[in-house]
Design a protein around this motif. Structure first.
Motif, PDB file in Angstrom:
ATOM      1  N   VAL A 165      -0.357   6.571  -1.245  1.00 21.37           N
ATOM      2  CA  VAL A 165       0.202   5.717  -2.477  1.00 21.37           C
ATOM      3  C   VAL A 165       0.291   4.007  -2.755  1.00 21.37           C
ATOM      4  O   VAL A 165       0.006   3.886  -3.684  1.00 21.37           O
ATOM      5  N   GLY A 166       1.211   3.803  -2.093  1.00 21.79           N
ATOM      6  CA  GLY A 166       1.547   2.333  -1.429  1.00 21.79           C
ATOM      7  C   GLY A 166       0.254   1.805  -0.670  1.00 21.79           C
ATOM      8  O   GLY A 166       0.176   0.473  -1.615  1.00 21.79           O
ATOM      9  N   PHE A 167      -0.475   2.685  -0.488  1.00 19.84           N
ATOM     10  CA  PHE A 167      -2.348   1.502  -0.487  1.00 19.84           C
ATOM     11  C   PHE A 167      -2.267   1.157  -1.245  1.00 19.84           C
ATOM     12  O   PHE A 167      -3.257   0.307  -1.733  1.00 19.84           O
ATOM     13  N   LEU A 168      -2.611   2.527  -2.005  1.00 25.54           N
ATOM     14  CA  LEU A 168      -3.585   2.242  -4.085  1.00 25.54           C
ATOM     15  C   LEU A 168      -2.874   1.444  -4.648  1.00 25.54           C
ATOM     16  O   LEU A 168      -3.265   0.189  -5.323  1.00 25.54           O
ATOM     17  N   ALA A 169      -1.620   1.608  -4.306  1.00 28.76           N
ATOM     18  CA  ALA A 169      -1.125   0.123  -5.478  1.00 28.76           C
ATOM     19  C   ALA A 169      -1.047  -1.157  -5.402  1.00 28.76           C
ATOM     20  O   ALA A 169      -0.852  -2.086  -5.961  1.00 28.76           O
ATOM     21  N   VAL A 170      -0.755  -1.457  -3.808  1.00 29.24           N
ATOM     22  CA  VAL A 170      -1.767  -2.780  -3.618  1.00 29.24           C
ATOM     23  C   VAL A 170      -2.614  -3.386  -3.802  1.00 29.24           C
ATOM     24  O   VAL A 170      -3.079  -4.072  -3.818  1.00 29.24           O
ATOM     25  N   LEU A 171      -3.421  -2.517  -3.913  1.00 33.64           N
ATOM     26  CA  LEU A 171      -4.739  -2.056  -3.875  1.00 33.64           C
ATOM     27  C   LEU A 171      -5.381  -2.797  -4.899  1.00 33.64           C
ATOM     28  O   LEU A 171      -5.896  -3.691  -5.683  1.00 33.64           O
ATOM     29  N   CYS A 172      -3.990  -2.127  -6.033  1.00 36.19           N
ATOM     30  CA  CYS A 172      -4.227  -2.376  -8.010  1.00 36.19           C
ATOM     31  C   CYS A 172      -3.744  -3.771  -7.579  1.00 36.19           C
ATOM     32  O   CYS A 172      -4.680  -4.541  -9.443  1.00 36.19           O
ATOM     33  N   ARG A 173      -2.782  -4.140  -7.237  1.00 40.68           N
ATOM     34  CA  ARG A 173      -2.020  -5.156  -7.636  1.00 40.68           C
ATOM     35  C   ARG A 173      -3.108  -6.389  -6.910  1.00 40.68           C
ATOM     36  O   ARG A 173      -2.682  -7.436  -8.043  1.00 40.68           O
ATOM     37  N   ASP A 174      -3.494  -6.263  -5.837  1.00 42.91           N
ATOM     38  CA  ASP A 174      -4.589  -7.153  -5.295  1.00 42.91           C
ATOM     39  C   ASP A 174      -5.778  -7.525  -6.603  1.00 42.91           C
ATOM     40  O   ASP A 174      -5.632  -8.460  -7.162  1.00 42.91           O
ATOM     41  N   TRP A 197     -10.729   7.421   1.440  1.00 40.54           N
ATOM     42  CA  TRP A 197     -10.135   8.807   0.427  1.00 40.54           C
ATOM     43  C   TRP A 197     -10.577   9.783   0.370  1.00 40.54           C
ATOM     44  O   TRP A 197     -11.379  10.657   0.847  1.00 40.54           O
ATOM     45  N   ALA A 198      -9.099  10.292  -0.021  1.00 45.64           N
ATOM     46  CA  ALA A 198      -8.543  12.340   0.569  1.00 45.64           C
ATOM     47  C   ALA A 198      -8.294  11.992  -1.418  1.00 45.64           C
ATOM     48  O   ALA A 198      -7.737  11.451  -1.698  1.00 45.64           O
ATOM     49  N   VAL A 213       0.220   1.654  -9.893  1.00 49.81           N
ATOM     50  CA  VAL A 213      -1.027   3.011 -10.501  1.00 49.81           C
ATOM     51  C   VAL A 213      -1.478   2.539 -12.108  1.00 49.81           C
ATOM     52  O   VAL A 213      -0.377   4.592 -12.266  1.00 49.81           O
ATOM     53  N   LEU A 214      -1.958   2.555 -12.529  1.00 50.74           N
ATOM     54  CA  LEU A 214      -2.204   2.936 -14.367  1.00 50.74           C
ATOM     55  C   LEU A 214      -2.864   3.723 -14.104  1.00 50.74           C
ATOM     56  O   LEU A 214      -4.147   4.124 -14.318  1.00 50.74           O
ATOM     57  N   ARG A 247       1.129  19.939 -12.241  1.00 51.46           N
ATOM     58  CA  ARG A 247       0.434  19.334 -10.456  1.00 51.46           C
ATOM     59  C   ARG A 247      -0.179  18.053 -11.339  1.00 51.46           C
ATOM     60  O   ARG A 247      -1.267  18.354 -11.858  1.00 51.46           O
ATOM     61  N   LEU A 248      -0.035  17.210 -10.333  1.00 54.46           N
ATOM     62  CA  LEU A 248      -0.827  16.088 -10.325  1.00 54.46           C
ATOM     63  C   LEU A 248      -2.417  15.581  -8.720  1.00 54.46           C
ATOM     64  O   LEU A 248      -1.534  16.048  -7.847  1.00 54.46           O
ATOM     65  N   ARG A 249      -2.908  15.633  -9.251  1.00 54.07           N
ATOM     66  CA  ARG A 249      -4.502  16.073  -7.987  1.00 54.07           C
ATOM     67  C   ARG A 249      -4.625  14.193  -8.435  1.00 54.07           C
ATOM     68  O   ARG A 249      -5.547  13.188  -9.093  1.00 54.07           O
ATOM     69  N   VAL A 250      -4.919  13.300  -7.411  1.00 52.68           N
ATOM     70  CA  VAL A 250      -5.218  11.909  -7.394  1.00 52.68           C
ATOM     71  C   VAL A 250      -5.785  11.835  -5.950  1.00 52.68           C
ATOM     72  O   VAL A 250      -5.776  12.290  -5.056  1.00 52.68           O
ATOM     73  N   LYS A 251      -6.435  11.017  -5.915  1.00 53.77           N
ATOM     74  CA  LYS A 251      -7.611  10.359  -4.734  1.00 53.77           C
ATOM     75  C   LYS A 251      -7.344   8.707  -4.612  1.00 53.77           C
ATOM     76  O   LYS A 251      -7.110   7.948  -5.248  1.00 53.77           O
ATOM     77  N   LEU A 252      -6.262   9.519  -3.095  1.00 56.35           N
ATOM     78  CA  LEU A 252      -5.434   7.950  -2.314  1.00 56.35           C
ATOM     79  C   LEU A 252      -6.189   7.809  -1.159  1.00 56.35           C
ATOM     80  O   LEU A 252      -7.400   8.837  -0.432  1.00 56.35           O
ATOM     81  N   PRO A 253      -6.409   6.510  -0.905  1.00 52.69           N
ATOM     82  CA  PRO A 253      -6.840   5.819   0.441  1.00 52.69           C
ATOM     83  C   PRO A 253      -5.801   6.411   2.126  1.00 52.69           C
ATOM     84  O   PRO A 253      -4.813   6.384   1.700  1.00 52.69           O
ATOM     85  N   LEU A 254      -6.500   7.275   2.967  1.00 56.91           N
ATOM     86  CA  LEU A 254      -5.604   7.397   3.909  1.00 56.91           C
ATOM     87  C   LEU A 254      -5.579   6.097   4.343  1.00 56.91           C
ATOM     88  O   LEU A 254      -4.854   5.984   5.804  1.00 56.91           O
ATOM     89  N   CYS A 255      -6.064   4.932   4.863  1.00 53.10           N
ATOM     90  CA  CYS A 255      -5.373   3.695   5.328  1.00 53.10           C
ATOM     91  C   CYS A 255      -5.381   2.729   4.394  1.00 53.10           C
ATOM     92  O   CYS A 255      -6.112   2.089   2.812  1.00 53.10           O
ATOM     93  N   ALA A 256      -5.001   1.559   4.639  1.00 55.36           N
ATOM     94  CA  ALA A 256      -4.452  -0.089   3.757  1.00 55.36           C
ATOM     95  C   ALA A 256      -6.312  -0.661   3.195  1.00 55.36           C
ATOM     96  O   ALA A 256      -6.267  -1.023   2.308  1.00 55.36           O
ATOM     97  N   ALA A 257      -6.783  -0.337   4.324  1.00 49.20           N
ATOM     98  CA  ALA A 257      -8.177  -1.207   4.264  1.00 49.20           C
ATOM     99  C   ALA A 257      -9.663   0.033   4.703  1.00 49.20           C
ATOM    100  O   ALA A 257      -9.846   0.279   5.210  1.00 49.20           O
TER     101      ALA A 257
END
Length: 677
Positions: free
Chosen positions: A6-15, A215-216, A177-178, A198-208
């Protein structure tokens, strides 16, 4: 692992958001966004990411190697993100830029009408400024922006800034992440039962992530709090990472409620803000119509005293400022050219430790402020509902600012009035109660009984000294607490000027800007219901008894009256809030403030006390005057009102139902004056 992804996705959106805000942080872009139309003169959509794409403000690529679906991180690495992730970043960027439009309009109005002496504007300068400012701008905002511009001009040799973009740096964007800007190809939300979602969300598996394989899908089970009703509609949440390293899900939910009426109120509750006494309220009833309309009250104050919490917050703020001063001192020593390299590393480590402690104290302050605000809001709405009030009147303190005494700035700004007002509006909407703000100017300056000027003193027995807490009127003799007198004026202004209530179409808040002055009469409380009235309220008897005296067969003479015991002294129903005579102190007891219950002496180390001690080991305390022994639990017993507010060290008026005769359908149309007690 889930928190990390979740932190990976938040950093991508913030960038994405940070680069888009920095690229459009100029007066031309803000002017185009403020116009609200695109190149074809079509109105921009309400969704932020759609508005930015309509204007052609695409996410800038950090390098030439970035593809159409790629967003660069760090300027050199190209990562793969879907269009839904770009939508989330663009939505947050649009919200950030739209929030800056109001600040930009205020700054532009101040710069266009900048006076010769900013500290003292003339009447004409104030008139010109008011015409240029956007509607709803408070005096406190004008003062704060004026000080900001003066400080910037002082640092740049007297030159005024060209606009907001030169006055301020681009806003800092939080890592969140909005999910509301995404569709079902990126996230889904469903409710399992009344307590789970129940929340389903597609998240990145790595930072880049570099391809679609990085993505999974992830499933997050949410435990809904009790505040979310079973029939509430859940909306797409936002995800963020807390400083403690946990996932925070900001889950919005809605439930349809009926709109409360804006006018036609008869019974109302008015609350006045205070420094230590957070809320002081009074119930008022509107009697008469037209020119004969007046407001009456029963005189009972409703008090939410948060003195202990205010003292705790004051200590935490002092500790926070001390930590910040030490942190800045260590950083200044480390940046000094005289500091050797080993010492510089040690100083930076100490500064980092102090920074983490400073963040922890700030989080503690925010938590206590939020809990205090919602506790006071729950108490205020419960009081209004129990008293049968259909409206709550609050002071509009957007212009609150201390004058002359700098020590009160922190205490006044730390009272979380904004959070408390929003909480009252939220809880009152559920109870179908209207919340209206009234003008705050002069509520504590004039007498609610005769509208003459009030004198403020430290206590009722020190009327020859100037103070703050107590109010005394030399014209009509009114003497009561300052906040209590202000609460009477607030409820009077609201009930007498309710026809001038205005509703903001954007936020739905209701305000009265017209000041209607009227006196408030204190009436005697209606008597308790008699036995005859209580019998009349019951179900009718199928065989009513004949009228007349009750007779017994075979009885020829009346029953002789029994000798009456000694007449007990009658006590007034207006009991004082605290003891007027100090309690007796037995020999050997510890000292305590006057009026508190007697405390038993501290047992010796070999003895046990409390509920779990055997009877043979209970310490024998001396009997007080009168021969009655006070138990330990009686001395330390908490009030039910304090338990209901959520803080054991908050003193609040208990919630009591008002007599129906004083309510909206009461029969006491001509109230009697209160006796002097």
């Amino acid at each position: 692992m889930l928190c990390e992804r979740v932190g990976f996705l938040a950093v991508l959106c913030r960038d994405v958001t940070a680069r888009l805000v920095a690229a459009r942080w100029d007066e031309t872009s803000l002017g185009v966004l403020a116009a609200g139309v695109d190149e074809g003169s079509r109105a921009l959509p309400s969704k932020g990411w759609m508005a930015l794409r309509r204007l052609g403000w695409a996410t800038p690529a950090p390098s030439a190697a970035a593809s159409a679906e790629g967003v660069g991180v760090g300027g050199a690495v190209v990562v793969y993100v879907s269009d839904r992730v770009r939508r989330a970043g663009e939505e947050q960027a649009a919200r950030t830029l739209r929030l800056a439009l109001h600040r930009r309009s205020v700054v532009m109005a101040l710069l266009a009408t900048w006076p010769a002496d900013p500290s003292r504007r003339t009447g004409q300068e104030w008139t010109a400024l008011r015409e240029a400012l956007p509607p709803g701008t408070s005096a406190a905002e004008i003062r704060n922006r004026t000080r900001q511009i003066r400080g910037w001009a002082r640092a740049h040799a007297g030159r005024l800034p060209a606009g907001l973009c030169e006055l301020e740096e681009p806003p800092t964007v939080a890592a969140s992440v909005l999910l509301a800007a995404m569709d079902r190809q990126q996230t889904t939300l469903e409710r399992v039962d009344h307590a789970r979602a129940r929340l389903r969300v597609k998240l990145p598996l790595c930072a880049a992530p570099v391809s679609r394989r990085d993505w999974a899908w992830h499933v997050i089970d949410l435990r809904l709090p009790p505040a979310v009703e079973p029939d509430a509609l859940l909306h797409t949440p936002a995800l963020r990472i807390t400083p403690a390293g946990r996932i925070a899900v900001d889950l919005p939910h809605s439930r349809p409620v009926a709109t409360a009426p804006a006018t036609g109120h008869t019974v109302a509750v008015g609350f006045d803000w205070g420094v230590n006494t957070l809320l002081t309220g009074v119930v008022g009833r509107l009697t008469g119509q037209g020119a004969t309309a007046r407001v009456v009250t029963d005189g009972r104050p409703l008090i939410f005293d948060a003195t202990a919490i205010s003292a705790k917050l004051h200590r935490l703020r002092g500790h926070r400022e001390h930590l910040a001063a030490k942190r800045d001192h260590y950083r200044a020593l480390a940046d000094s050219p005289r500091a050797p390299h080993p010492s510089r590393t040690i100083l930076l480590d100490k500064a980092a430790t102090l920074q983490s402690e400073h963040e922890r104290v700030c989080a503690r302050i925010r938590k206590v402020n939020d809990a205090l605000a919602w506790s006071a809001a729950r108490w205020a709405v419960d009081q209004a509902a129990a008293l049968g009030a259909s409206v709550i009147y609050l002071e509009d303190l957007a212009t609150l600012e201390t004058r002359g005494r700098r020590r009160g700035n922190a205490r006044l700004s730390g009272q979380v009035r904004g959070t408390l007002t929003r909480a009252i509006r939220h809880l009152a909407a559920k109870a179908h109660i209207t919340v209206v703000t009234v003008p705050a100017c002069g509520t504590s300056a004039r007498c609610p009984r005769c509208l003459r000027t009030l004198g403020h003193h430290p206590a009722p027995d020190r009327l020859d000294e100037r103070g703050w807490k107590w109010a005394h009127c030399t014209s009509c003799g009114l003497s009561l607490d300052r906040d209590h007198a202000a609460a009477r004026r607030i409820v009077s202004r609201g009930l007498l000027a309710q026809s001038h209530t205005t509703t903001d179409r954007t936020t739905g808040t209701r305000t009265i800007r017209t000041t209607a002055e009227g006196t408030v009469t204190c009436v005697r409380r209606p008597k308790k219901t008699t036995r005859r009235l209580r019998h009349a309220r019951r179900a009718p008897d199928p065989q009513p008894r004949p009228r007349g005296p009750k007779t017994t067969p075979g009885k020829t003479r009346p029953t002789p009256a029994r000798p009456s015991p000694a007449r007990r002294p009658q006590t007034t129903r207006r009991m004082p809030d605290m003891r007027t005579v100090p309690a007796t102190t037995p020999t050997g007891a510890v000292q305590r403030p006057a009026g508190h219950d007697t405390q038993t002496p501290t047992p010796s180390p070999g003895q046990r006390s409390g509920h779990g001690a055997p009877a043979s080991h209970q310490p024998e305390a001396p009997l007080p005057a009168g021969g009655r022994r006070l138990s330990h639990e009686t001395c330390r017993q908490r009030t039910r009102a304090a338990e209901r507010t959520g803080f054991h060290h908050v003193h609040a008026t208990e919630v009591h139902t008002l007599n129906p005769r004083f309510g909206p359908h009461g029969t006491n149309t001509r109230p009697r004056r209160a006796r002097n007690t």
